[in-house]
Structure formats: structure tokens, C-alpha cells
Design a protein around this motif. Sequence first.
Motif, PDB file in Angstrom:
ATOM      1  N   MET A   2       0.854  -1.174   0.000  1.00 28.12           N
ATOM      2  CA  MET A   2       0.000   0.000   0.000  1.00 28.12           C
ATOM      3  C   MET A   2       0.900   1.236   0.000  1.00 28.12           C
ATOM      4  O   MET A   2       1.844   1.325   0.769  1.00 28.12           O
ATOM      5  N   THR A   3       0.576   2.174  -0.829  1.00 29.37           N
ATOM      6  CA  THR A   3       1.378   3.390  -0.895  1.00 29.37           C
ATOM      7  C   THR A   3       1.112   4.253   0.325  1.00 29.37           C
ATOM      8  O   THR A   3       0.097   4.110   1.007  1.00 29.37           O
ATOM      9  N   ARG A   4       2.029   5.145   0.567  1.00 29.80           N
ATOM     10  CA  ARG A   4       1.915   6.038   1.732  1.00 29.80           C
ATOM     11  C   ARG A   4       0.648   6.897   1.652  1.00 29.80           C
ATOM     12  O   ARG A   4      -0.033   7.120   2.644  1.00 29.80           O
ATOM     13  N   THR A   5       0.267   7.366   0.493  1.00 26.79           N
ATOM     14  CA  THR A   5      -0.938   8.176   0.315  1.00 26.79           C
ATOM     15  C   THR A   5      -2.181   7.346   0.603  1.00 26.79           C
ATOM     16  O   THR A   5      -3.097   7.827   1.283  1.00 26.79           O
ATOM     17  N   ARG A   6      -2.204   6.138   0.100  1.00 29.23           N
ATOM     18  CA  ARG A   6      -3.365   5.262   0.362  1.00 29.23           C
ATOM     19  C   ARG A   6      -3.462   4.954   1.857  1.00 29.23           C
ATOM     20  O   ARG A   6      -4.550   4.863   2.407  1.00 29.23           O
ATOM     21  N   TRP A   7      -2.334   4.705   2.492  1.00 27.81           N
ATOM     22  CA  TRP A   7      -2.314   4.392   3.917  1.00 27.81           C
ATOM     23  C   TRP A   7      -2.873   5.571   4.723  1.00 27.81           C
ATOM     24  O   TRP A   7      -3.683   5.393   5.628  1.00 27.81           O
TER      25      TRP A   7
ATOM     26  N   PHE B 192      -4.912   7.921   3.655  1.00 26.81           N
ATOM     27  CA  PHE B 192      -6.333   8.030   3.334  1.00 26.81           C
ATOM     28  C   PHE B 192      -7.154   6.983   4.112  1.00 26.81           C
ATOM     29  O   PHE B 192      -8.190   7.298   4.704  1.00 26.81           O
ATOM     30  N   ALA B 193      -6.688   5.748   4.152  1.00 31.04           N
ATOM     31  CA  ALA B 193      -7.375   4.680   4.890  1.00 31.04           C
ATOM     32  C   ALA B 193      -7.402   4.991   6.383  1.00 31.04           C
ATOM     33  O   ALA B 193      -8.404   4.746   7.059  1.00 31.04           O
ATOM     34  N   ARG B 194      -6.316   5.530   6.887  1.00 32.24           N
ATOM     35  CA  ARG B 194      -6.257   5.889   8.307  1.00 32.24           C
ATOM     36  C   ARG B 194      -7.266   7.000   8.628  1.00 32.24           C
ATOM     37  O   ARG B 194      -7.959   6.949   9.641  1.00 32.24           O
ATOM     38  N   ILE B 195      -7.350   8.015   7.784  1.00 33.49           N
ATOM     39  CA  ILE B 195      -8.298   9.114   7.989  1.00 33.49           C
ATOM     40  C   ILE B 195      -9.736   8.589   7.947  1.00 33.49           C
ATOM     41  O   ILE B 195     -10.555   8.944   8.798  1.00 33.49           O
ATOM     42  N   ILE B 196     -10.036   7.729   6.983  1.00 39.64           N
ATOM     43  CA  ILE B 196     -11.379   7.139   6.881  1.00 39.64           C
ATOM     44  C   ILE B 196     -11.680   6.319   8.134  1.00 39.64           C
ATOM     45  O   ILE B 196     -12.780   6.377   8.688  1.00 39.64           O
ATOM     46  N   GLY B 197     -10.710   5.572   8.631  1.00 37.93           N
ATOM     47  CA  GLY B 197     -10.876   4.773   9.854  1.00 37.93           C
ATOM     48  C   GLY B 197     -11.155   5.645  11.067  1.00 37.93           C
ATOM     49  O   GLY B 197     -12.020   5.335  11.888  1.00 37.93           O
ATOM     50  N   ILE B 198     -10.440   6.751  11.189  1.00 35.03           N
ATOM     51  CA  ILE B 198     -10.645   7.672  12.316  1.00 35.03           C
ATOM     52  C   ILE B 198     -12.034   8.300  12.231  1.00 35.03           C
ATOM     53  O   ILE B 198     -12.743   8.412  13.240  1.00 35.03           O
ATOM     54  N   ILE B 199     -12.443   8.697  11.055  1.00 37.80           N
ATOM     55  CA  ILE B 199     -13.779   9.289  10.877  1.00 37.80           C
ATOM     56  C   ILE B 199     -14.855   8.259  11.211  1.00 37.80           C
ATOM     57  O   ILE B 199     -15.809   8.565  11.938  1.00 37.80           O
ATOM     58  N   ALA B 200     -14.704   7.028  10.732  1.00 39.58           N
ATOM     59  CA  ALA B 200     -15.689   5.968  11.015  1.00 39.58           C
ATOM     60  C   ALA B 200     -15.741   5.672  12.507  1.00 39.58           C
ATOM     61  O   ALA B 200     -16.834   5.518  13.090  1.00 39.58           O
TER      62      ALA B 200
END
Length: 185
Positions: free
Chosen positions: A1-6, A8-16
Motif C-alpha cells: 500500500m502506498t503512503r498516500t493510500r495508507w 487516506f485509509a487511516r483518515i477514513i478509519g478515524i472518521i468511522a
Amino acid sequence: MTRTRWKFARIIGIIAASILLYLLLGVKTYLYKASVFLPNAHPNEVWEYVADFSNMKYLNPTIEDFEIIEENGNYNHWQYTVQYKEHLSHWPYLPNYAKARFSIKPDESKSKFFIKSFHTTCLINDFLCLNSESEFSFTRGYSSHGVHCDEEIAYECPAIFARFCEREVKYQRDAIMLNLKRRFQ
């Protein structure tokens, strides 16, 4: 997983996770009603008994101690503020502390008497404070005998503890109505 994708996934996880926590811990307001008919009592007799907070230790078995910190008025409109300590009926080793403001008024033209109260109850040393509001009415029976005692409570509770709060409110209100029935048989 690229750093940008990571990221983005982390931000989505925090929001969820934040949304889930809000839904579970978000405070909501619930309603509960309790009533009893006392065939051998007069409305103002029961109203005066319930309005005297010293009788609450008999009516509500969860109240441990109290102190009246302010009062004013007269028979036509009496107000007082009380601080009290109580334990939870379903978790008795966790005390909570409350401050309540009571407003006691008769409407004698309709043989109806009211006790309105606003409570702020705090658990764990002011960590979690919740509000509740109550209107307790005492009305002459339809055949001029007895008294209808009705209480409507709006109380706050975190959504995740809704069932626990409902059980606590139901236990206390049912105990009050049962003890009123015993007192005014």
C-alpha cells in the motif's frame, strides 16, 4: 500500500470510529411515565407528602442522604434546591450525586397539584453529568374520591446505556408509586 493510500485509509478509519463513538455515546433524551391511583387519599395530602423531600428517603430506596441548600416561597408557590446522594439500584456500589431544583404549586380550582423538578445527576466525581426533568401531578379522582398520581420524566442517557438507564428510572419510579400506595392505603 502506498503512503498516500495508507494515510487516506487511516483518515477514513478515524472518521468511522468517531461516528461510531458518537452514535454509541451520544446523549439522547428518553421519556418515562408512572402513575398510581390512591382511593383513600386527598390530592393535597399526597402532594404535600411528596413535596417534602425528607419523605423521599422512604419513597425512593436509592436515596442515601440529602441537604436542602436553598428554599423560598409560600404555599402557593414553594421552591427549593436540594443536593442528594443515591446509589444505583442495579449497580449499588457506584454512588451518584445530584442537585435538583423543585417548584411546588397548587391549582386548587381544579383540585390539581404539581411538583416540577429539574435534576443534574453526576457519576464518578462529575465525569458524566446528565439532566432529567419531571412533572408530578396529583388530581382528584373522577368520583371525587381518591387521587391520581402521575409522573412524567424526560431523562438524558448515553445511547449505549439506554437499557440500563431505563431500568434505573423504572425501578425508582415504580418504587415511589408502590411506597405511596403503601403509605396512603
